[in-house]
Design a protein around this motif. Structure first.
Motif, short mmCIF file in Angstrom:
data_model
loop_
_atom_site.label_atom_id
_atom_site.label_comp_id
_atom_site.label_asym_id
_atom_site.label_seq_id
_atom_site.Cartn_x
_atom_site.Cartn_y
_atom_site.Cartn_z
N CYS A 6 -33.14 60.28 63.52
CA CYS A 6 -33.05 59.40 62.36
C CYS A 6 -34.39 59.35 61.61
N GLU A 7 -35.47 59.33 62.38
CA GLU A 7 -36.80 59.30 61.78
C GLU A 7 -37.04 60.57 60.96
N PHE A 8 -36.51 61.68 61.43
CA PHE A 8 -36.74 62.96 60.77
C PHE A 8 -35.85 63.16 59.54
N TYR A 9 -34.57 62.73 59.63
CA TYR A 9 -33.61 63.10 58.60
C TYR A 9 -33.38 62.03 57.51
N PHE A 10 -33.59 60.75 57.81
CA PHE A 10 -33.15 59.70 56.89
C PHE A 10 -34.33 58.96 56.26
N GLU A 11 -34.10 58.47 55.03
CA GLU A 11 -35.16 57.75 54.33
C GLU A 11 -35.47 56.41 54.99
N TRP A 12 -34.49 55.89 55.76
CA TRP A 12 -34.72 54.62 56.46
C TRP A 12 -35.27 54.85 57.87
N GLY A 13 -35.79 56.04 58.13
CA GLY A 13 -36.25 56.38 59.47
C GLY A 13 -37.61 55.81 59.83
N ILE A 14 -37.76 54.52 59.73
CA ILE A 14 -38.95 53.83 60.21
C ILE A 14 -38.53 52.85 61.29
N LEU A 15 -39.48 52.45 62.13
CA LEU A 15 -39.18 51.71 63.35
C LEU A 15 -38.24 50.54 63.14
N GLN A 16 -38.62 49.59 62.27
CA GLN A 16 -37.82 48.38 62.12
C GLN A 16 -36.45 48.67 61.55
N SER A 17 -36.36 49.62 60.63
CA SER A 17 -35.06 49.97 60.04
C SER A 17 -34.15 50.64 61.06
N ILE A 18 -34.74 51.49 61.91
CA ILE A 18 -33.94 52.15 62.95
C ILE A 18 -33.39 51.13 63.93
N ILE A 19 -34.23 50.20 64.35
CA ILE A 19 -33.77 49.16 65.29
C ILE A 19 -32.66 48.33 64.66
N LYS A 20 -32.82 47.99 63.39
CA LYS A 20 -31.80 47.19 62.69
C LYS A 20 -30.48 47.95 62.62
N ARG A 21 -30.53 49.22 62.26
CA ARG A 21 -29.31 50.02 62.18
C ARG A 21 -28.66 50.17 63.55
N PHE A 22 -29.48 50.42 64.56
CA PHE A 22 -28.94 50.59 65.90
C PHE A 22 -28.23 49.33 66.37
N ARG A 23 -28.79 48.17 66.03
CA ARG A 23 -28.16 46.91 66.44
C ARG A 23 -26.78 46.75 65.85
N THR A 24 -26.59 47.23 64.63
CA THR A 24 -25.31 47.02 63.95
C THR A 24 -24.29 48.13 64.21
N VAL A 25 -24.75 49.38 64.39
CA VAL A 25 -23.78 50.48 64.47
C VAL A 25 -23.84 51.28 65.77
N ILE A 26 -24.87 51.10 66.60
CA ILE A 26 -25.00 51.91 67.81
C ILE A 26 -24.85 51.11 69.09
N PHE A 27 -25.50 49.94 69.17
CA PHE A 27 -25.56 49.21 70.44
C PHE A 27 -24.19 48.75 70.94
#
Length: 394
Positions: free
Chosen positions: A305-326
């Motif tokens: 995610c960090e490599f491919y997406f514009e939102w690939g920064i730590l806080q954004s990744i954690i936020k996305r993971f909480r809503t769609v991955i966890f």
């Protein structure tokens, strides 16, 4: 391949049959057929002996696939992946693709068979697929399948040995099954311990410590104790260091005295020459926690995610993971824990299950020695909704 001398130890668990008879054991109105897993790299090795006609290597693969087709098998070929180890038996592994890969995959597809590429080693992936029931057995001459957790390995000695002369002898296969109720000491933990002592693909073992001594120590409980400690503590933790100090003291005492009676003889010389580097915990974990498709790798997913997406920064990744991955990871952990509870005496959800999903892909987990958190604290709300066909959700 694998741990030398281990096949004779497993002979009590073997049964002799033919591939045709074996395929029919899963052939019927309620069964899809015998799903057999094959390590493609072993067939590459065998193909090198092909000498006849044009493209002799592919010719051999063609006739082997034709045999599996005529016998009614449903083969699944597994190819080694990019995350397999760099070194085996102290030698650098050539990780470039075999020249036969393209031709073999074309042949597999033409026969209507299936193949996939493992994340790491093919044999570890096959063991995982066998353990969860996606394949019924593994056609292989590599005993390491059992160290990775396989339950059923089919060994065709005529494929690698010249001793089989008659047609009947060539048709025989030897099916090994673990765990075996009559031989409870022949389990994965003990086999891994034997590899640590006697040597295998990942380590050289102890000098002058053969299969009989290794197995005797395993039967005395040293294998199970070591594997459980390595899984429950970080490699560099004080807890594991203290355990190993006590464990090695007891092990050397057992070698000197044979108090358990499981050793073939007392071995005081071996007891006095055990190096400080033994046991190699990284070797143990390479067998216990191989890189397979069993668990999604959250660190690897975050890296992508960090490599491919514009939102690939730590806080954004954690936020996305909480809503769609966890949510999905939680479901998978619960499902895997339920399977383990049905097939072993393991706790339904323990630290090993949770860590496996956060450390997949060879990534480390910080704070390995913290107590296992309560996985489910409360059910805060439930609902039924049209988007899930009114399925009850928590």
């Amino acid at each position: 391949m694998g741990v030398a001398g281990l096949w004779p130890l497993l002979e009590p668990t073997q049964s002799v049959t033919t591939l045709t008879a074996l395929s029919l054991t899963k052939f019927g109105a309620t069964s899809r057929g015998f799903r057999i897993g094959i390590d493609a790299s072993i067939w590459f090795f065998h193909a090198e002996y092909g000498k006849e006609g044009e493209n002799p290597e592919l010719r051999m693969l063609f006739f082997r696939c034709a045999q599996l087709l005529s016998q009614g098998f449903l083969p699944l070929f597994i190819f080694d992946g990019p995350l397999r180890p760099d070194i085996k038996r102290r030698k650098q592994i050539n990780k470039s693709a075999n020249k036969l890969v393209t031709g073999m995959q074309d042949m597999i597809e033409a026969f209507g068979f299936e193949y996939r590429t493992a994340p790491g080693e093919a044999e570890a992936e096959l063991a995982f697929l066998n353990r969860i029931g996606l394949i019924d057995g593994i056609l292989s001459d590599d005993v390491d399948n059992f160290l990775f957790g396989a339950h059923t390995v089919i060994r065709n000695r005529s494929s690698t040995h010249a001793g089989a002369k008659s047609t009947i002898e060539k048709a025989k296969v030897y099916t090994y099954t673990l765990p075996h109720p009559a031989f409870p000491d022949l389990n994965r933990e003990n086999l891994i311990f034997i590899a640590l002592c006697s040597g295998g693909d990942y380590g050289t073992g102890l000098d002058n410590c053969g299969i009989k001594i290794s197995y005797g120590l395993a039967r005395a409980g040293f294998g199970k104790q070591l594997c459980q400690a390595a899984l429950n503590h970080d490699q560099n933790s004080d807890q594991l260091k203290n355990f190993l100090k006590h464990w090695k003291s007891e092990l050397t005492q057992e070698l000197r005295t044979n108090a358990s009676g499981f050793l073939p003889r007392k071995s005081p010389k071996l007891a006095s020459t055990i190096p400080d580097s033994f046991p190699e915990i990284d070797v143990l974990l390479a067998y216990m926690r191989p890189i397979t498709s069993e668990n999604p790798s959250l660190p690897l997913l975050a890296e992508k995610c960090e490599f491919y997406f514009e939102w690939g920064i730590l806080q954004s990744i954690i936020k996305r993971f909480r809503t769609v991955i966890f949510h999905g990871v939680t479901l998978r952990i619960m499902r895997r824990a339920h399977i383990r509870e049905q097939t072993s005496d393991a706790k339904s959800i323990d630290l090993e299950v949770i860590r496996a999903h956060f450390a997949a892909g060879g990534y480390a987990v910080e704070d390995m020695d913290s107590p296992c958190p309560e996985f489910i604290k409360d059910i805060s709300i439930s609902r039924t909704h049209e988007s899930t066909s009114k399925t009850l959700e928590y």
